[in-house]
Design a protein around this motif. Structure first.
Motif, mmCIF file in Angstrom:
data_model
loop_
_atom_site.group_PDB
_atom_site.id
_atom_site.type_symbol
_atom_site.label_atom_id
_atom_site.label_comp_id
_atom_site.label_asym_id
_atom_site.label_seq_id
_atom_site.Cartn_x
_atom_site.Cartn_y
_atom_site.Cartn_z
ATOM 1 N N VAL A 156 59.360 52.199 62.562
ATOM 2 C CA VAL A 156 59.303 51.342 63.743
ATOM 3 C C VAL A 156 60.546 51.596 64.584
ATOM 4 N N SER A 157 60.335 51.891 65.852
ATOM 5 C CA SER A 157 61.460 52.164 66.751
ATOM 6 C C SER A 157 61.247 51.483 68.093
ATOM 7 N N VAL A 170 56.520 43.647 58.696
ATOM 8 C CA VAL A 170 55.244 44.359 58.647
ATOM 9 C C VAL A 170 54.374 43.628 57.625
ATOM 10 N N SER A 171 53.268 43.066 58.068
ATOM 11 C CA SER A 171 52.450 42.254 57.163
ATOM 12 C C SER A 171 50.981 42.609 57.316
ATOM 13 N N VAL A 179 56.518 43.388 54.261
ATOM 14 C CA VAL A 179 57.776 44.049 53.995
ATOM 15 C C VAL A 179 58.590 44.072 55.278
ATOM 16 N N LEU A 180 59.910 44.125 55.156
ATOM 17 C CA LEU A 180 60.788 44.282 56.302
ATOM 18 C C LEU A 180 61.207 45.740 56.418
ATOM 19 N N GLY A 185 64.601 51.892 60.085
ATOM 20 C CA GLY A 185 63.306 51.599 60.681
ATOM 21 C C GLY A 185 62.108 51.932 59.825
ATOM 22 N N THR A 186 62.332 52.481 58.638
ATOM 23 C CA THR A 186 61.210 52.878 57.788
ATOM 24 C C THR A 186 60.688 51.703 56.971
ATOM 25 N N TRP A 187 59.447 51.817 56.555
ATOM 26 C CA TRP A 187 58.810 50.799 55.719
ATOM 27 C C TRP A 187 57.695 51.471 54.909
ATOM 28 N N ARG A 188 57.272 50.812 53.823
ATOM 29 C CA ARG A 188 56.172 51.304 53.002
ATOM 30 C C ARG A 188 55.484 50.122 52.332
#
Length: 223
Positions: A156-157, A170-171, A179-180, A185-188
């Motif tokens: 996310v940017s 991110v839900s 998750v945050l 900016g990455t998430w999984r």
């Protein structure tokens, strides 16, 4: 909890209803030992996710199983560890084992929610009306995990600056895993296979959404 409490009772005003709020923790009930009957003392309700043995669990200390006074106390054992204190480690062992097998097989780590869902979907039901969740069936849970989970990840940017955004929530739409984003900016998210709608939110930014599909053992990207 050993309080013999019905968490669905009106006095709690729905606070233990998973549709109202959910901490993400796995809550454990206890059975009457090896049987599938809820123990008389166990808390119960729809918020209780899984169960383990509440009587006659073998573990360290006390010495009724092995308590030779010539041995150090650290080598004593008991066969009579009881309560949700004995049930919880049984479920913990199932969660840790399942996580390790999935990591070895697919190279991904389960979060608490997906581990719980896999064990609930495949577990052995208990008897009677008291809700304490199913008993984990590790073989069945791994079989489902082997073909029924995948992973989605992304970055996310800021659309204007291009800089990564940390702490974006991110839900999964409709309730579920969340998750945050990390500092870069990455998430999984590891999820059950099938279509998924993801929601993105952070203060001072317009909310966003994304629709994707989780494939067995796959790793989808969503930027």
């Amino acid at each position: 909890g050993n309080g013999q409490v019905d968490l669905d009772a009106p006095i709690y005003q729905g606070l233990f209803d998973p549709a109202v709020r959910h901490s993400g923790a796995i809550m454990i009930g206890a059975t009457d030992g090896v049987s599938l009957d809820p123990a008389w003392f166990t808390n119960n309700g729809q918020r209780v996710d899984l169960n383990g043995w509440g009587f006659n669990v073998t573990t360290l200390a006390y010495g009724d199983l092995q308590g030779d006074p010539t041995f150090p106390e650290a080598q004593w054992y008991t066969a009579q560890f009881n309560g949700t204190s004995s049930a919880t480690p049984v479920v913990t062992g199932a969660v840790v084992s399942l996580t390790g097998m999935v990591r070895q097989r697919h190279g991904m780590d389960l979060d608490a929610r997906l581990a719980r869902d896999l064990l609930r979907l495949t577990g052995t039901p208990t008897n009677g009306p008291a809700l304490i969740g199913p008993r984990p069936d590790l073989v069945a849970a791994y079989a489902l995990a082997d073909t029924g989970i995948g992973e989605i990840s992304g970055l996310v940017s800021d659309q204007t600056t291009g800089l990564p955004l940390a702490n974006v929530l991110v839900s999964v739409s409709g309730g579920g895993s969340s998750v945050l984003t990390q500092s870069d900016g990455t998430w999984r998210l590891p999820l059950l296979v099938g279509p998924v709608e993801l929601l993105f939110s952070q203060f001072a930014y317009e909310d966003g959404s994304l629709i994707g599909t989780i494939t067995p053992g796959g790793s989808a990207l969503a930027n």
